[in-house]
Scaffold this motif. Structure first.
Motif, PDB file in Angstrom:
ATOM      1  N   LEU A   1       0.822  -1.216   0.000  1.00 13.28           N
ATOM      2  CA  LEU A   1       0.000   0.000   0.000  1.00 13.28           C
ATOM      3  C   LEU A   1       0.851   1.260   0.000  1.00 13.28           C
ATOM      4  N   GLY A   2       2.142   1.111  -0.215  1.00 18.92           N
ATOM      5  CA  GLY A   2       3.037   2.261  -0.229  1.00 18.92           C
ATOM      6  C   GLY A   2       3.515   2.623   1.163  1.00 18.92           C
ATOM      7  N   PRO A   3       4.724   3.130   1.290  1.00 22.43           N
ATOM      8  CA  PRO A   3       5.227   3.544   2.615  1.00 22.43           C
ATOM      9  C   PRO A   3       4.525   4.810   3.094  1.00 22.43           C
ATOM     10  N   ASP A   4       4.433   4.916   4.433  1.00 22.51           N
ATOM     11  CA  ASP A   4       3.793   6.103   5.007  1.00 22.51           C
ATOM     12  C   ASP A   4       4.667   7.344   4.901  1.00 22.51           C
ATOM     13  N   LYS A   5       5.956   7.153   4.709  1.00 21.95           N
ATOM     14  CA  LYS A   5       6.882   8.280   4.662  1.00 21.95           C
ATOM     15  C   LYS A   5       7.535   8.374   3.298  1.00 21.95           C
ATOM     16  N   GLU A   6       8.082   9.540   3.026  1.00 27.98           N
ATOM     17  CA  GLU A   6       8.668   9.797   1.715  1.00 27.98           C
ATOM     18  C   GLU A   6       9.970   9.024   1.522  1.00 27.98           C
ATOM     19  N   PHE A   7      10.790   8.967   2.579  1.00 23.59           N
ATOM     20  CA  PHE A   7      12.073   8.276   2.508  1.00 23.59           C
ATOM     21  C   PHE A   7      12.096   7.134   3.520  1.00 23.59           C
ATOM     22  N   VAL A   8      12.840   6.087   3.185  1.00 31.56           N
ATOM     23  CA  VAL A   8      12.947   4.903   4.038  1.00 31.56           C
ATOM     24  C   VAL A   8      14.428   4.541   4.188  1.00 31.56           C
ATOM     25  N   PHE A   9      14.826   4.132   5.387  1.00 33.10           N
ATOM     26  CA  PHE A   9      16.178   3.623   5.620  1.00 33.10           C
ATOM     27  C   PHE A   9      16.110   2.478   6.615  1.00 33.10           C
TER      28      PHE A   9
ATOM     29  N   GLU B   1       6.102   0.196  -5.802  1.00 25.27           N
ATOM     30  CA  GLU B   1       7.331  -0.351  -6.370  1.00 25.27           C
ATOM     31  C   GLU B   1       8.365  -0.589  -5.271  1.00 25.27           C
ATOM     32  N   PRO B   2       9.249  -1.575  -5.467  1.00 19.42           N
ATOM     33  CA  PRO B   2      10.274  -1.839  -4.431  1.00 19.42           C
ATOM     34  C   PRO B   2      11.185  -0.634  -4.219  1.00 19.42           C
ATOM     35  N   ILE B   3      11.538  -0.425  -2.953  1.00 21.91           N
ATOM     36  CA  ILE B   3      12.499   0.617  -2.587  1.00 21.91           C
ATOM     37  C   ILE B   3      13.859  -0.067  -2.482  1.00 21.91           C
ATOM     38  N   VAL B   4      14.769   0.255  -3.372  1.00 20.01           N
ATOM     39  CA  VAL B   4      16.030  -0.477  -3.509  1.00 20.01           C
ATOM     40  C   VAL B   4      17.093   0.120  -2.588  1.00 20.01           C
ATOM     41  N   PHE B   5      17.792  -0.795  -1.851  1.00 23.11           N
ATOM     42  CA  PHE B   5      18.899  -0.394  -0.974  1.00 23.11           C
ATOM     43  C   PHE B   5      20.230  -0.978  -1.453  1.00 23.11           C
TER      44      PHE B   5
ATOM     45  N   MET C   1       1.188  -7.930  16.501  1.00 21.80           N
ATOM     46  CA  MET C   1       1.927  -7.389  15.364  1.00 21.80           C
ATOM     47  C   MET C   1       1.077  -7.526  14.104  1.00 21.80           C
ATOM     48  N   GLU C   2       1.350  -6.667  13.131  1.00 21.40           N
ATOM     49  CA  GLU C   2       0.699  -6.777  11.835  1.00 21.40           C
ATOM     50  C   GLU C   2       1.748  -6.659  10.725  1.00 21.40           C
ATOM     51  N   SER C   3       1.511  -7.375   9.641  1.00 21.19           N
ATOM     52  CA  SER C   3       2.436  -7.345   8.518  1.00 21.19           C
ATOM     53  C   SER C   3       2.206  -6.073   7.710  1.00 21.19           C
ATOM     54  N   TYR C   4       3.303  -5.386   7.445  1.00 21.19           N
ATOM     55  CA  TYR C   4       3.207  -4.085   6.781  1.00 21.19           C
ATOM     56  C   TYR C   4       3.872  -4.089   5.412  1.00 21.19           C
ATOM     57  N   GLY C   5       4.672  -5.104   5.131  1.00 16.28           N
ATOM     58  CA  GLY C   5       5.389  -5.193   3.860  1.00 16.28           C
ATOM     59  C   GLY C   5       6.385  -6.331   3.932  1.00 16.28           C
ATOM     60  N   SER C   6       7.427  -6.284   3.115  1.00 23.45           N
ATOM     61  CA  SER C   6       8.427  -7.350   3.112  1.00 23.45           C
ATOM     62  C   SER C   6       9.782  -6.794   2.707  1.00 23.45           C
ATOM     63  N   LEU C   7      10.830  -7.477   3.195  1.00 24.49           N
ATOM     64  CA  LEU C   7      12.210  -7.168   2.838  1.00 24.49           C
ATOM     65  C   LEU C   7      12.769  -8.322   2.018  1.00 24.49           C
TER      66      LEU C   7
END
Length: 238
Positions: free
Chosen positions: A65-73, A107-111, A212-218
């Motif tokens: 459903l998309g991240p809640d924030k603009e940037f992720v780390f 879309e995946p957020i690439v690290f 806990m609830e699942s929010y996404g995946s790594l």
């Protein structure tokens, strides 16, 4: 008579000199070095362990459903049992800020965060795990927890990077408030609940009762190289 006496005295002197010469004894220093060398050889014969080398990377994070924030780390930590010793590589790590705002929202957020560590141990108990904390940052610079993810390091598997079988996924779990009062407080403060010690997720007995609830995946890509396990009687087959 005098000649005989002289000869007798000469022989007597020679015999006396030979008796005074004593065989050389080894110095105490040499004996000590030999003893130390023997102890070292005995310790090498009894000391036995196997080594586990892990190379790979934390590839990306996906939020349906998309991240809640603009940037992720991400912040990651390697956790192992008391029998395991980290020989080389960092135990903690921090990734760069990443975003997918220029593409689709899910879309995946690439690290592509590299991981390269080596452990040694005498027992598989307490097999190393990778614990990851996911954070988000808004344009104002405020950091918010987005969840936790953890995964065991693979026992075996050294395949080409193009092989999808070496890729693993772990769910991003977000803690929930235990009651309505805590839920209202979290909403007023605009802060998600956090675990005081995220390592409780690595122990099934300690994390019982957590909501806990699942929010996404790594997504992870990890390769393993193991040496010396057969000496201790451990035989693992892929």
């Amino acid at each position: 008579m005098s000649g005989y006496g002289a000869g007798n005295s000469i022989l007597g002197n020679q015999s006396t000199g030979s008796k005074q010469e004593k065989p050389k004894q080894k110095p105490k220093k040499i004996k000590k070095e030999l003893k130390c060398a023997k102890e070292t050889m005995d310790s090498k014969a009894t000391a036995s362990y196997f080594s586990l080398s892990i190379t790979g990377q934390i590839v990306s994070a996906t939020f349906p459903l998309g991240p809640d924030k603009e940037f992720v780390f991400l912040r990651y930590e390697l956790v192992a049992g008391p029998d395991w010793q980290l020989v080389s590589g960092p135990q903690h790590g921090l990734t760069q800020l990443a975003t997918n705002k220029h593409g689709h929202f899910n879309e995946p957020i690439v690290f592509n965060m590299p991981i390269e560590v080596t452990y040694k141990s005498t027992s598989p108990f307490g097999w190393p795990q990778l614990l990851v904390s996911v954070f988000g940052r808004s344009g104002m610079g405020r950091e918010v927890l987005l969840g936790y993810a953890h995964i065991h390091l693979p026992v075996f598997g050294s395949r080409p990077a193009t092989d999808e079988s070496c890729e693993r996924e772990a769910s991003i779990l977000l803690p929930k408030c235990p009651n309505m009062i805590a839920d209202v407080t979290s909403w007023l403060l605009r802060r998600e609940p956090e675990l005081k010690d995220p390592k409780v997720l690595l122990n099934c007995m300690k994390c019982k009762g957590l909501s806990m609830e699942s929010y996404g995946s790594l997504k992870f890509q990890l390769h393993t190289m193991m040496r010396g396990a057969r000496k201790l009687g451990y035989k693992w087959h892929a």
